[in-house]
Enzyme design. Sequence first.
Site, PDB file in Angstrom:
ATOM      1  N   ARG A 108      -4.596  -7.276  -5.474  1.00  0.00           N
ATOM      2  CA  ARG A 108      -5.464  -7.927  -4.488  1.00  0.00           C
ATOM      3  C   ARG A 108      -5.415  -7.170  -3.161  1.00  0.00           C
ATOM      4  O   ARG A 108      -6.427  -7.022  -2.481  1.00  0.00           O
ATOM      5  CB  ARG A 108      -5.012  -9.380  -4.275  1.00  0.00           C
ATOM      6  N   TYR A 160     -32.622 -12.962   3.890  1.00  0.00           N
ATOM      7  CA  TYR A 160     -32.419 -13.313   2.487  1.00  0.00           C
ATOM      8  C   TYR A 160     -32.107 -14.798   2.331  1.00  0.00           C
ATOM      9  O   TYR A 160     -31.323 -15.367   3.090  1.00  0.00           O
ATOM     10  CB  TYR A 160     -31.293 -12.442   1.919  1.00  0.00           C
ATOM     11  N   ASP A 238     -27.754  -5.778   7.491  1.00  0.00           N
ATOM     12  CA  ASP A 238     -27.801  -5.760   6.031  1.00  0.00           C
ATOM     13  C   ASP A 238     -28.733  -4.624   5.627  1.00  0.00           C
ATOM     14  O   ASP A 238     -29.944  -4.688   5.830  1.00  0.00           O
ATOM     15  CB  ASP A 238     -28.316  -7.106   5.511  1.00  0.00           C
ATOM     16  N   LYS A 263     -27.246  -4.286  -5.895  1.00  0.00           N
ATOM     17  CA  LYS A 263     -28.593  -3.729  -5.869  1.00  0.00           C
ATOM     18  C   LYS A 263     -28.556  -2.202  -6.016  1.00  0.00           C
ATOM     19  O   LYS A 263     -28.129  -1.696  -7.038  1.00  0.00           O
ATOM     20  CB  LYS A 263     -29.294  -4.165  -4.583  1.00  0.00           C
TER      21      LYS A 263
END
Length: 477
Positions: A108, A160, A238, A263
């Site tokens: 982690r 978004y 973004d 994406k």
Amino acid sequence: MPTPSNGANGLNHAGRATAGGTLLTSSVERAIEEADIYHGTGTSYLHIDNPLREGAQSQHQGEASVANPTGAVVPAISLATTFKQSTPGEPSARYDPNSFGLGYEYSRTGNPTRGVFERAVAAAEKAKYCVAFSSGSAATSAVVHLLSPGEKILSIDDVYGGTQRYFRKIVHPRMAIDIDFVDFSDNEAMLGKLLADASKTKLFWLETPTNPTLKVTDIEKVSTITKRFNANALLAVDNTFCSPYFQNPLEHGADIVVHSVTKYINGHSDVVMGVVCTNDEEVYKQLRFVQNGIEAVPSPFDCYLAHRGLKTLHLRMEAAARNAHAIALFLEDHAGVKKVVYPGLTSHPQHDIAKRQQKGFGAMITFYCVGGRAQSAIVLQNLRVFALAESLGAVESLAECPSLMTHASVPDEQRALLGIDDTLIRLSVGIESCADLVADLDHALNAILLEKPAKASSFLPGSQPAGKDDGENYWDW
């Protein structure tokens, strides 16, 4: 052989010589220029500098004997959750550049496969630092964790759907952080918001181009305005729609860049992931702390897949953008289309900004078909090459109706103000044959002109099962 420069082809055009000093004949220079179709940032991100080794020029030099003893050209997938320590409290392999000098103790906190991916994305985005998360939404959440209760986020209005839902329904009511939305290109409206809460506003959230109306905002202008009112505020951009290949917001004054790796960076519809990039060391340290603290980390296998996708980013972006430009021109002339929005068209209201700020116009297109909801359903259900699906940025072409799918959680009145109606169709153009894509759209659009509709019941009012929205809107409380 001469060492490649940071440019895409290593040429010094003025002296007609390579970076190594070899003079080129005009025919050789012309052949190289014709072969190098990549007009974006080049491919320097394929050769990652070693941050721990002074003078090292790439990940292939100086690391084979330590971090990569086999000399493998593909980074290994490290599935271990924990790492052996030689001394209590002393992490292993601090020499590994993919551990950023911290070594490894628990996956982690640090993982070799994740580390090499983060370094590669940082290089692509022209950033000093990159932190990877398990999704784009987790990356957004990590940025919001930099704020404290009582502070404020000013976000672009056309954002978004998942981001505005997170801001409105989680961040504001549950974290006591104020949220406001504004058109960043409207100077009067933006200044009004800043004058009202300049000291409280600690984060400016920008998408450019926006999702789904492809509004383009001048990043440098916004950065200048925001710093004038609050020098300590952060500007986050973004950059998902452009990818690091066609736009690098940090070069235009942004403090933070966010990507949905799902994406374009990954590009194959098989990974869910996000990243945050920055040049600010203090912001980076806080992001690392959040990444470790909330454990929203991507799996090693997903990091491997996304890194592999990144290696072909320049190829995919160029191919998809060429297709998109041709398709946008086709749609502008089609009788079944009322309006086309694509930054590469001179008809786009911010075409000049996009031309100056971006290195390419991308592969996202928004258009409005004639008619209403029933007609957009006919178009979408008559497509055969484009897949009717949410998401974007993959090698395959996708189409959707945002008002009913990705942006259904946006309040009706807000959608109306933004122009997100039921005739708006968003295309994510892939790398298939352009002729096939044009023929597919022509067939689908002609279906409404010829009144030969496909069955469209799933898009008609009242067709969704009670209590359940499409896709991402299932948890719209």
